[in-house]
Write an enzyme that holds these catalytic residues in place. Structure first.
Site, short mmCIF file in Angstrom:
data_model
loop_
_atom_site.label_atom_id
_atom_site.label_comp_id
_atom_site.label_asym_id
_atom_site.label_seq_id
_atom_site.Cartn_x
_atom_site.Cartn_y
_atom_site.Cartn_z
N LYS A 200 0.85 -1.19 0.00
CA LYS A 200 0.00 0.00 0.00
C LYS A 200 0.89 1.23 0.00
CE LYS A 200 -3.10 2.63 3.02
NZ LYS A 200 -3.74 2.71 4.35
N GLU A 245 -8.34 11.56 12.88
CA GLU A 245 -7.48 10.43 13.25
C GLU A 245 -6.58 10.75 14.44
OE1 GLU A 245 -5.11 6.83 10.99
OE2 GLU A 245 -5.91 8.53 9.87
N GLU A 290 -7.20 -2.27 2.74
CA GLU A 290 -6.46 -1.06 3.08
C GLU A 290 -6.53 -0.78 4.58
OE1 GLU A 290 -6.70 3.76 2.21
OE2 GLU A 290 -7.70 2.38 0.84
N GLU A 431 -11.18 11.81 -4.55
CA GLU A 431 -11.16 11.62 -3.09
C GLU A 431 -10.31 12.69 -2.41
OE1 GLU A 431 -9.17 8.46 -0.03
OE2 GLU A 431 -10.43 7.59 -1.60
#
Length: 445
Positions: A200, A245, A290, A431
């Site tokens: 990733k 986050e 992911e 996105e």
């Protein structure tokens, strides 16, 4: 904002340790708006969620560092400050007593100077009470509730102007890389994944907001805090935003983190489809893959430092005004070291950074590829931002959904997307725009 005491970190530069005195006093209950009532100055330091947290005014001490040792140098400085300080704190709660706000560069190669700042005044609030901390360098200065409240009143009286809508042309312009260059980087990232170099990769891009009138930082922070109540609104020396986050929160010997990976733009959702987010995130193989990479990365780093850990097997869907995220909350009991201590919030921020959610998997190789493909300096974007107290308690989020103020009328916005083998360049570009929406809205662009 002018520093009263500051320190630099050249190879032969001694680190001055300021002699600070601080007093923390419990205050009456705040209004229903909590800390937002105090978000009136553009130069304030802030870490808040749902009206709780800490907000700082003035600058009594400052430290800056760059390079691969930026965390270690900052920690050494803070340990020295803590050892030399005279602290009167009858509350002894997380965030009371002497605290420092911090913002750290994402990369060791960044030109951005990571920094820690000790405010003159801190107003704080948790679920049980509110407080004020007053810090001085003058050994003869009065430390009392009256002196603290007088200083706060003077600071609040000098409030910042708001942004005048319609006063001119505000616009968003290309940053360090163009949209076409970003999509090309995504294609190259997918190729690197398909070749087996990484599993990733998180690729970021930027854009610059140019305003006709000076940026009303306090107004932007209030807008972010009200619109994105489930996020942590932050402001540290020109780095502002509202992150969903949490990199790490430490309360005594308990550490917590909120991991996000997997994103869905709410603007694309069909009307009336209540199961859309669950279907497109929880049931989607790419999104779950992911997300699991990010969880595995965190638990692998946290494991050796913990005596027990709770990492849920199933993520939940975090609903924000602009996007949905796959999210997981991880909690751990920290293992005590030989001297009886546990790692501080600043210690763990260094250990966890960078996470797979903002860099890739494996992180070391992903970081190397990022430096080749992104074509820009992230600065503090996706780096740790938050605060730490003298007992090691603290909260550091990941500096997402924000930007860096570069002049009175310009701010550089950042956004990044997780790239896996199934990623589509056009979708990732879209996105990234969705992730810039909170700041664009708060800036009225």
């Amino acid at each position: 904002m002018t520093s009263q005491l500051s320190a630099g970190t050249g190879p032969h530069t001694p680190t001055p340790v300021p002699q600070l005195r601080s007093l923390t006093i419990k205050r009456p209950a705040m209004s229903e708006h909590g800390l937002l009532d105090y978000a009136t100055r553009d130069d304030s330091l802030m870490w808040a969620r749902r009206g709780e947290g800490v907000i700082g005014f003035g600058q009594i001490a400052r430290f800056e560092s760059t390079g691969p040792e930026r965390f270690a140098l900052a920690r050494d400085w803070w340990n020295g400050v803590t050892a030399a300080a005279g602290i009167e704190d009858p509350l002894e709660l997380p965030g009371t007593g002497l605290i420092a706000f911090g913002a750290f560069a994402f990369s060791f190669s960044s030109t951005y100077a990571s920094r820690m700042i000790v405010p003159k005044i801190v107003v704080g609030k948790d679920e049980n009470c509110s407080w004020i901390t007053y810090t001085v360098t003058d050994p003869e200065a009065e430390l009392s509730l009256e002196a603290a409240e007088a200083e706060l009143a003077m600071l609040l009286d000098d409030y910042s102007a708001e942004h005048e809508l319609g006063a001119g042309v505000d616009r968003l312009v290309t940053g360090q890389i163009t949209e076409a260059e970003y999509m090309d980087s995504v294609r190259k990232g997918v190729a690197a994944i398909e070749s087996g170099q990484v599993t990733k990769l998180v690729l970021a891009r930027d854009a610059v907001a140019e305003l006709a009138t000076p940026i009303a930082v306090a107004q932007v922070l209030r807008q972010l805090a009200l619109r994105y109540a489930d996020c942590w609104t932050y402001s540290v020396d020109g780095l502002i935003g509202a992150t969903p986050e949490m990199l790490v929160r430490v309360r005594g010997d308990i550490a917590e983190a909120r991991v996000l990976a997997g994103t869905l733009d709410r603007a694309s959702a069909p009307a009336g489809d209540s199961s859309y987010a669950h279907r497109m995130l929880v049931e989607d193989e790419k999104q779950r893959h992911e997300h699991q990479l990010a969880i595995d990365s965190l638990t692998e780093q946290l494991g050796p430092l913990a005596s027990g850990m709770d990492a849920p097997a199933e993520p939940f869907v975090l609903q924000l005004p602009n996007v949905w995220h796959l999210a997981s909350d991880v909690k751990a009991s920290l293992a005590h070291r030989s001297d009886g201590s546990v790692p501080s919030a600043l210690d763990l921020a260094e250990v966890f950074h960078p996470t797979a959610a903002v860099c890739g998997t494996p992180t070391k190789e992903a970081g190397r590829i990022l430096r080749e493909l992104e074509g820009m300096d992230r600065g503090p974007y996706a780096g740790p931002v938050g605060w730490v107290d003298t007992r090691g308690n603290g909260e550091f989020g990941i500096a997402l959904r924000g930007g860096v103020i570069e002049s009175p009328t310009s701010i550089r916005l950042y956004a990044g997307c997780g790239i896996v083998a199934a990623s589509d360049p056009a979708s990732e570009l879209a996105e990234s725009w969705a992730k810039m929406r909170p700041m664009r809205e708060a800036l009225s662009i």
